[in-house]
Write a protein that holds these residues in place. Sequence first.
Motif, PDB file in Angstrom:
ATOM      1  N   GLY A   9       1.137  -0.822  -0.235  1.00  0.00           N
ATOM      2  CA  GLY A   9       0.060  -0.523   0.478  1.00  0.00           C
ATOM      3  C   GLY A   9      -0.013   1.131  -0.530  1.00  0.00           C
ATOM      4  N   GLY A  10       0.884   2.555  -0.231  1.00  0.00           N
ATOM      5  CA  GLY A  10       1.016   3.603  -0.007  1.00  0.00           C
ATOM      6  C   GLY A  10       0.092   5.174  -0.515  1.00  0.00           C
ATOM      7  N   VAL A  11       0.709   6.064  -1.225  1.00  0.00           N
ATOM      8  CA  VAL A  11       0.174   7.078  -1.375  1.00  0.00           C
ATOM      9  C   VAL A  11       0.383   7.073  -3.250  1.00  0.00           C
ATOM     10  CG1 VAL A  11      -0.171   9.117  -1.821  1.00  0.00           C
ATOM     11  CG2 VAL A  11       0.228   8.349   0.391  1.00  0.00           C
ATOM     12  N   VAL A  12      -0.076   7.559  -4.564  1.00  0.00           N
ATOM     13  CA  VAL A  12      -0.013   7.281  -5.735  1.00  0.00           C
ATOM     14  C   VAL A  12      -0.539   8.527  -5.991  1.00  0.00           C
ATOM     15  CG1 VAL A  12      -1.599   5.811  -6.261  1.00  0.00           C
ATOM     16  CG2 VAL A  12       0.442   6.260  -7.514  1.00  0.00           C
ATOM     17  N   GLU A  13       0.083   9.452  -7.469  1.00  0.00           N
ATOM     18  CA  GLU A  13      -1.327  10.276  -7.740  1.00  0.00           C
ATOM     19  C   GLU A  13      -2.515   9.988  -9.215  1.00  0.00           C
ATOM     20  OE1 GLU A  13       2.077  13.777  -7.521  1.00  0.00           O
ATOM     21  OE2 GLU A  13       1.374  12.506  -9.546  1.00  0.00           O
ATOM     22  N   THR A  14      -3.334  10.129  -8.624  1.00  0.00           N
ATOM     23  CA  THR A  14      -4.666   9.482  -9.960  1.00  0.00           C
ATOM     24  C   THR A  14      -3.744   9.669 -11.584  1.00  0.00           C
ATOM     25  OG1 THR A  14      -5.845  11.684  -8.599  1.00  0.00           O
ATOM     26  CG2 THR A  14      -6.313  10.341 -11.325  1.00  0.00           C
ATOM     27  N   LYS A  87      -8.068   6.345  -9.510  1.00  0.00           N
ATOM     28  CA  LYS A  87      -8.340   7.215  -9.299  1.00  0.00           C
ATOM     29  C   LYS A  87      -8.623   7.232  -8.172  1.00  0.00           C
ATOM     30  CE  LYS A  87     -11.523   5.456 -12.887  1.00  0.00           C
ATOM     31  NZ  LYS A  87     -12.708   4.921 -13.118  1.00  0.00           N
ATOM     32  N   PRO A  88      -8.773   8.698  -7.368  1.00  0.00           N
ATOM     33  CA  PRO A  88      -9.175   9.164  -5.735  1.00  0.00           C
ATOM     34  C   PRO A  88      -9.761   8.516  -5.133  1.00  0.00           C
ATOM     35  CG  PRO A  88      -9.731  11.499  -7.327  1.00  0.00           C
ATOM     36  CD  PRO A  88      -9.079   9.692  -8.392  1.00  0.00           C
ATOM     37  N   GLU A  89     -11.615   8.064  -5.851  1.00  0.00           N
ATOM     38  CA  GLU A  89     -12.639   7.059  -5.520  1.00  0.00           C
ATOM     39  C   GLU A  89     -12.300   5.511  -5.134  1.00  0.00           C
ATOM     40  OE1 GLU A  89     -12.601   8.788  -8.273  1.00  0.00           O
ATOM     41  OE2 GLU A  89     -13.596   7.615  -9.726  1.00  0.00           O
ATOM     42  N   ASP A  90     -10.738   5.443  -5.753  1.00  0.00           N
ATOM     43  CA  ASP A  90      -9.859   3.848  -4.584  1.00  0.00           C
ATOM     44  C   ASP A  90      -9.467   3.960  -3.725  1.00  0.00           C
ATOM     45  OD1 ASP A  90      -8.536   3.472  -8.850  1.00  0.00           O
ATOM     46  OD2 ASP A  90     -10.831   2.910  -7.514  1.00  0.00           O
ATOM     47  N   THR A  91      -9.038   4.616  -3.111  1.00  0.00           N
ATOM     48  CA  THR A  91      -8.330   5.234  -1.688  1.00  0.00           C
ATOM     49  C   THR A  91      -9.777   4.598  -0.542  1.00  0.00           C
ATOM     50  OG1 THR A  91      -8.253   7.451  -2.551  1.00  0.00           O
ATOM     51  CG2 THR A  91      -8.340   7.001   0.063  1.00  0.00           C
ATOM     52  N   ALA A  92      -8.685   3.492  -0.119  1.00  0.00           N
ATOM     53  CA  ALA A  92      -9.481   2.496   0.999  1.00  0.00           C
ATOM     54  C   ALA A  92      -8.601   2.714   1.193  1.00  0.00           C
ATOM     55  CB  ALA A  92     -10.374   1.536   0.186  1.00  0.00           C
ATOM     56  N   TRP A 111     -16.246 -15.637   3.504  1.00  0.00           N
ATOM     57  CA  TRP A 111     -15.024 -14.976   3.353  1.00  0.00           C
ATOM     58  C   TRP A 111     -14.226 -15.223   4.733  1.00  0.00           C
ATOM     59  CZ3 TRP A 111     -11.625 -15.198  -1.070  1.00  0.00           C
ATOM     60  CH2 TRP A 111     -12.621 -14.783  -2.371  1.00  0.00           C
ATOM     61  N   ASN A 112     -13.960 -16.697   4.997  1.00  0.00           N
ATOM     62  CA  ASN A 112     -13.165 -17.265   6.153  1.00  0.00           C
ATOM     63  C   ASN A 112     -11.982 -16.408   7.088  1.00  0.00           C
ATOM     64  OD1 ASN A 112     -13.308 -20.025   4.727  1.00  0.00           O
ATOM     65  ND2 ASN A 112     -14.878 -19.112   6.300  1.00  0.00           N
ATOM     66  N   TYR A 113     -11.253 -16.272   6.273  1.00  0.00           N
ATOM     67  CA  TYR A 113      -9.338 -15.229   6.533  1.00  0.00           C
ATOM     68  C   TYR A 113      -9.546 -14.090   6.096  1.00  0.00           C
ATOM     69  CZ  TYR A 113      -9.116 -20.681   7.876  1.00  0.00           C
ATOM     70  OH  TYR A 113      -9.383 -21.619   8.051  1.00  0.00           O
ATOM     71  N   TRP A 114      -8.955 -13.441   6.894  1.00  0.00           N
ATOM     72  CA  TRP A 114      -8.589 -12.141   5.919  1.00  0.00           C
ATOM     73  C   TRP A 114      -7.147 -10.986   6.683  1.00  0.00           C
ATOM     74  CZ3 TRP A 114     -12.509  -8.973   3.177  1.00  0.00           C
ATOM     75  CH2 TRP A 114     -13.145  -9.934   3.370  1.00  0.00           C
ATOM     76  N   GLY A 115      -6.752 -10.653   6.461  1.00  0.00           N
ATOM     77  CA  GLY A 115      -5.847  -9.343   6.326  1.00  0.00           C
ATOM     78  C   GLY A 115      -5.531  -8.542   7.600  1.00  0.00           C
ATOM     79  N   GLN A 116      -4.620  -7.625   7.794  1.00  0.00           N
ATOM     80  CA  GLN A 116      -5.074  -6.668   8.462  1.00  0.00           C
ATOM     81  C   GLN A 116      -5.772  -5.691   7.631  1.00  0.00           C
ATOM     82  OE1 GLN A 116      -4.835  -6.684  11.832  1.00  0.00           O
ATOM     83  NE2 GLN A 116      -5.031  -8.394  11.689  1.00  0.00           N
ATOM     84  N   GLY A 117      -4.861  -5.293   6.608  1.00  0.00           N
ATOM     85  CA  GLY A 117      -5.375  -4.248   5.368  1.00  0.00           C
ATOM     86  C   GLY A 117      -4.638  -3.747   5.266  1.00  0.00           C
ATOM     87  N   THR A 118      -3.856  -2.921   4.178  1.00  0.00           N
ATOM     88  CA  THR A 118      -2.574  -1.663   3.836  1.00  0.00           C
ATOM     89  C   THR A 118      -3.991  -0.667   3.321  1.00  0.00           C
ATOM     90  OG1 THR A 118      -1.071  -1.590   2.821  1.00  0.00           O
ATOM     91  CG2 THR A 118      -2.752  -2.554   1.543  1.00  0.00           C
ATOM     92  N   GLN A 119      -2.910   0.268   3.632  1.00  0.00           N
ATOM     93  CA  GLN A 119      -4.208   1.904   2.959  1.00  0.00           C
ATOM     94  C   GLN A 119      -3.568   2.538   1.576  1.00  0.00           C
ATOM     95  OE1 GLN A 119      -6.177   3.505   4.839  1.00  0.00           O
ATOM     96  NE2 GLN A 119      -6.346   4.993   2.727  1.00  0.00           N
ATOM     97  N   VAL A 120      -4.507   2.141   1.087  1.00  0.00           N
ATOM     98  CA  VAL A 120      -3.725   3.129  -0.165  1.00  0.00           C
ATOM     99  C   VAL A 120      -4.756   4.199  -0.770  1.00  0.00           C
ATOM    100  CG1 VAL A 120      -4.764   1.861  -2.837  1.00  0.00           C
ATOM    101  CG2 VAL A 120      -3.960   0.759  -1.179  1.00  0.00           C
ATOM    102  N   THR A 121      -3.915   5.238  -1.165  1.00  0.00           N
ATOM    103  CA  THR A 121      -4.578   6.672  -0.284  1.00  0.00           C
ATOM    104  C   THR A 121      -4.347   7.313  -2.609  1.00  0.00           C
ATOM    105  OG1 THR A 121      -3.914   7.043   1.476  1.00  0.00           O
ATOM    106  CG2 THR A 121      -4.265   9.433  -0.313  1.00  0.00           C
ATOM    107  N   ILE A 122      -5.125   7.625  -2.975  1.00  0.00           N
ATOM    108  CA  ILE A 122      -5.199   8.522  -4.594  1.00  0.00           C
ATOM    109  C   ILE A 122      -4.990   9.791  -4.446  1.00  0.00           C
ATOM    110  CG2 ILE A 122      -4.982   8.367  -6.783  1.00  0.00           C
ATOM    111  CD1 ILE A 122      -4.921   5.309  -5.502  1.00  0.00           C
ATOM    112  N   SER A 123      -3.740  10.271  -4.497  1.00  0.00           N
ATOM    113  CA  SER A 123      -3.883  12.177  -4.352  1.00  0.00           C
ATOM    114  C   SER A 123      -4.542  12.964  -5.951  1.00  0.00           C
ATOM    115  CB  SER A 123      -2.665  12.663  -4.589  1.00  0.00           C
ATOM    116  OG  SER A 123      -1.925  12.042  -4.815  1.00  0.00           O
ATOM    117  N   SER A 124      -4.673  13.514  -5.497  1.00  0.00           N
ATOM    118  CA  SER A 124      -5.719  14.258  -7.174  1.00  0.00           C
ATOM    119  C   SER A 124      -5.063  15.641  -7.134  1.00  0.00           C
ATOM    120  CB  SER A 124      -7.324  14.656  -6.582  1.00  0.00           C
ATOM    121  OG  SER A 124      -7.510  15.940  -5.666  1.00  0.00           O
TER     122      SER A 124
END
Length: 124
Positions: A9-14, A87-92, A111-124
């Motif tokens: 995960g991380g921050v990336v531009e549109t 796209k910015p709306e992919d931020t989650a 779904w039975n198993y889940w990870g902890q999650g990773t943040q994805v941020t799309i900057s506009s």
Amino acid sequence: QVQLTESGGGVVETGGSLGLSCVASERTRSINSMGWFRQVAGKEREFVAVMSYNGASTFYAESVKGRFTISRDNAKNTVYLQMNSLKPEDTAVYYCAAQKNLIPTIRRQDWNYWGQGTQVTISS
């Protein structure tokens, strides 16, 4: 207990690209299908892309079709999500998931198993 660990995960531009990885701690009969979901604060977790063990059954949310690609390397117990034309709306927060079903479902509750999650941020 199977553990799923996401990375990438991380921050990336549109318009940019980002790749996610998820490793399962072991290969068991409890895991056949693997996939990705995402969640925005205050909203329900939604399906993004899922894939069967052999890759024959793959499903994408309409909002990501043509931009995201799910793949897996069973020898490494790993599933990937390549995200392009972001796209910015992919931020989650993106979550890796695994289930016993041979044919993957798109319902979060299945779904039975889940990870902890990773943040994805799309900057506009």
